[in-house]
Scaffold this active site. Sequence first.
Site, PDB file in Angstrom:
ATOM      1  N   SER A 202       0.831  -1.204   0.000  1.00  0.00           N
ATOM      2  CA  SER A 202       0.000   0.000   0.000  1.00  0.00           C
ATOM      3  C   SER A 202       0.873   1.265   0.000  1.00  0.00           C
ATOM      4  O   SER A 202       1.711   1.420  -0.885  1.00  0.00           O
ATOM      5  CB  SER A 202      -0.955  -0.050   1.197  1.00  0.00           C
ATOM      6  OG  SER A 202      -1.964   0.923   1.090  1.00  0.00           O
ATOM      7  N   ASP A 421      -8.846  -4.052  -6.119  1.00  0.00           N
ATOM      8  CA  ASP A 421      -8.319  -3.412  -4.920  1.00  0.00           C
ATOM      9  C   ASP A 421      -9.140  -2.167  -4.594  1.00  0.00           C
ATOM     10  O   ASP A 421      -9.340  -1.302  -5.445  1.00  0.00           O
ATOM     11  CB  ASP A 421      -6.854  -3.028  -5.152  1.00  0.00           C
ATOM     12  CG  ASP A 421      -6.100  -2.695  -3.871  1.00  0.00           C
ATOM     13  OD1 ASP A 421      -6.716  -2.155  -2.938  1.00  0.00           O
ATOM     14  OD2 ASP A 421      -4.892  -2.972  -3.822  1.00  0.00           O
ATOM     15  N   HIS A 450      -6.978  -6.075  -0.936  1.00  0.00           N
ATOM     16  CA  HIS A 450      -5.862  -5.131  -0.797  1.00  0.00           C
ATOM     17  C   HIS A 450      -4.744  -5.882  -0.083  1.00  0.00           C
ATOM     18  O   HIS A 450      -4.858  -6.249   1.080  1.00  0.00           O
ATOM     19  CB  HIS A 450      -6.301  -3.922   0.023  1.00  0.00           C
ATOM     20  CG  HIS A 450      -5.240  -2.872   0.166  1.00  0.00           C
ATOM     21  ND1 HIS A 450      -4.695  -2.212  -0.915  1.00  0.00           N
ATOM     22  CD2 HIS A 450      -4.619  -2.356   1.267  1.00  0.00           C
ATOM     23  CE1 HIS A 450      -3.803  -1.340  -0.491  1.00  0.00           C
ATOM     24  NE2 HIS A 450      -3.722  -1.412   0.819  1.00  0.00           N
TER      25      HIS A 450
END
Length: 490
Positions: A202, A421, A450
């Site tokens: 991320s 995602d 994710h």
Amino acid sequence: MLATTLPARAALADPSGAALDGLERFYHQQPDWKPCGDAVLDRAGAQCAGVVVPLDYRRPGGRTVTVAISRLTATDPAQRRGMLLSNPGGPGASGLRMMANFAPVFSPEVRARYDLIGMDPRGIGRSDRMECALPLPTMLFGAGFDVLGYARDATLAAALASSCLVADPEKARNLSTRNTARDLDVIRGVLGEPTLNYFGVSYGTYLGAVYTQMFPEHSDRIVLDSAMDPDRAGITLFQDMAAANETGLDDWAIWAARHDADYHFGSSAAQVRAYIEKLIHRAAGHPLFADGYLIDEHTVPMMLLALLPNPKLNADLADVVRTIATEVDGLPIDMEALKAKISGAVPLETPGMAGVLCGDKAAPRDPVWYYHNIDAVRATQPVFGPFGNNITACAYWPDPPEPPTRVSNSTPALILQATGDTRTAYPEGLAMHRDLTRSRLITLADTRIHGTFRLGLSPCVNDIVNTYLGDGIRPATDLTCHPDPAYFPD
């Protein structure tokens, strides 16, 4: 900017050849490894240490902060090739436990060859945590339904910014990604490694990409899972996130409709979505504030967003929706249980998030700009558009001390991206792939997730990552992987 105030190459360098630029006392530290005093890390056999770094790298003789790191040593010293440093994202997430949690996903070959290094980035967790006087659980809200609701958020954003800056403005303004990337390089030097191997998820992908741009000669095997678009770092990321979460909500609604007998949200996906949208409106008329937690039209979308990134949380999200419905019906709820579900899914520290987001890139200042953007997306993004375009504390933050890094280099990274995602939308990963010109993109198809490197999700993804880290072999071309159907709940 820093690059213009420090020489490109200092006379004194660390053993790897890095220019120290007056930073030699930081690169030449000796880590003092001790038990971590944390149940997860101690159970995994990790050790912890502190690495002292400059608060402001333009003034290496000034204030310092101590960055907490953890280490799981390579299981076979004879095969060891270095360290694998990590970041779990956020920004605002503690990463000290990250490698202890990921260790089971790494192959025995990877575990044999690397010391797995976790860290709390500067200003977060054990790394001289930044504090804000206003103790908000988040800096992100939905904007509500009218100008009065938006005005409340604008006032709250200004108050949060002031409360973060007033106590320690120097710290608040030095939590940037560029400074954290510099910290990574100090850690590399302190641990005696000529190069850095890195696994970021991320926001951690952006941090890793910035590192490759600032320290290309020290970048070795780089894995970026669920990548951000480096050009959209900052509040524009949330605009992309809004659209992705609308799609994710539709996907969850299909599952919820199959379980209408359990939850009674509707027997079709359209009925479930209508139920959710009506629930947010009902929450506006029945707000509840208890134990520092608020349930209203500004916070309910964020509760949904917290639990959408993984289909394994489908039932938890349904429980949260049912709890909110119980509250707006005027019945008592277990607020602590609700908070635990949400904070467990998004364990971010608001001060650290604000410091990084606002310290990386200047945000628009005009409140009218945000409100026009909110109005423009209400019809197509009714649940998450008012969040993704809302004003934040960054609108009231001082301009960053230096501009953000423009990522464009040929580091041979491995990028992992799921098509569904909800946090870093698939086009974000494509943009990272474009900016890292020698990267390989591994697409996880047809998956609302994710973070793709995880137990049970995709043996294809896991094999590619472990082969690259273990043997240095990347796929010759971009590839598409598929999830294991057994990963998904019924």
